[in-house]
Design an enzyme around this catalytic site. Sequence first.
Site, short mmCIF file in Angstrom:
data_model
loop_
_atom_site.label_atom_id
_atom_site.label_comp_id
_atom_site.label_asym_id
_atom_site.label_seq_id
_atom_site.Cartn_x
_atom_site.Cartn_y
_atom_site.Cartn_z
N ALA A 193 -0.12 4.99 1.62
CA ALA A 193 0.75 5.47 2.71
C ALA A 193 1.40 6.81 2.34
CB ALA A 193 1.82 4.44 3.04
N GLY B 24 0.80 -1.23 0.00
CA GLY B 24 0.00 0.00 0.00
C GLY B 24 0.83 1.27 0.00
N SER B 25 1.86 1.30 -0.86
CA SER B 25 2.72 2.49 -0.87
C SER B 25 1.94 3.73 -1.32
CB SER B 25 3.93 2.28 -1.77
OG SER B 25 3.54 1.87 -3.06
N SER B 26 1.00 3.57 -2.23
CA SER B 26 0.26 4.74 -2.74
C SER B 26 -0.56 5.38 -1.63
CB SER B 26 -0.69 4.34 -3.87
OG SER B 26 0.00 3.65 -4.86
N ASP C 27 -6.78 0.49 2.97
CA ASP C 27 -5.34 0.79 3.03
C ASP C 27 -5.10 2.20 3.56
OD1 ASP C 27 -6.63 1.68 0.76
OD2 ASP C 27 -5.18 0.88 -0.67
#
Length: 321
Positions: free
Chosen positions: A112, A108-110, A153
């Site tokens: 975060a 879930g980098s986007s 997320d």
Amino acid sequence: MIKVSAPGKLMLFGEHAVVHGKPCIVTSVNHRMSVEVEKRDDNKIVLTAPDVGVENHEVMINDLKNEQHRKECKFVFMAVGNFFEKYNIKSGLNIKTKSDFSSKVGFGSSSAVTVSMIKALSELFGINMTDRNIFDLSYKTVLDIQGVGSGFDVAAATYGGILFFKKAGEVIRKINVKDLPLIVGYTGVKADTPTLVREINEKKMKYPELIGPVFDLSEKKVILANRALEEGNLETLGELMNFSHGLLNAVGVSSGELEKLIFASRNAESLGAKLSGAGGGDCMITLAKSDNQEDVKRAIEEVGGIIIPVKTNVEGVRIES
Ligand code: MEV
């Protein structure tokens, strides 16, 4: 200069069904995205994101939400654009992002980076935002780009912990969990979440009488899993993981790579295993007794899985300096 970080996430139970109004359970993980922001005297937003090969990428304030930005920059620019629009602010910015984890693993980098960005801007411009305000603006940002998604997320990045969650934040409740010794195996294959979500939408329209009951069962399982988490009942959680994976197989989102890792872990006598997230790749998760952890990890590695050490149930978005 403000520095903020937010955690990644792993879906524990209820993926896909959550997009259709059923609850899910998500945990935050100790791999974080961070953002550093400072004001500039001009009208430029300048982004450096070394982890994804972005170096001094410039955009004018008025183009933040309009242009077709590179994939790696989209979430940051949309977050800034939405924040400026909501609070009627205009300022040049220098932004630097850094990730503890690859954007390929499905942590879930986007979301975060979006949550970190909104929180950092609220600090930089002295706007008092509650966690709920941060969640809402970040979720809008993610939807502006992806078009689909439950927001689980975004909730994990904002609130941290292990959450019982319903779409768009209709319910966001922390579950009291003592310890969850989760083992995570990465397939090496990047999943395309929006495409899989759209595929399930189509399947649900084609077979409402089949997919509907699968999602009803998913809800029942999430409620049992919530109780097992509160009781620290790892055996039950393992069984519910197997059940959960069966439901995800029923809607057709598993993959050969995921199955290989999941069956390796089950054959090594884990307590249960399932895919985590949209399916099609990314990660599987499994639970094992403390004296069997190493055997399960080895079994996953022997079939080509990559073990990613994680700590679950960590703090949500926070100011670093
Ligand atoms: C993807 O990690 C989980 C899904 O349920 C999508 C979402 O909830 O946004 C498939």
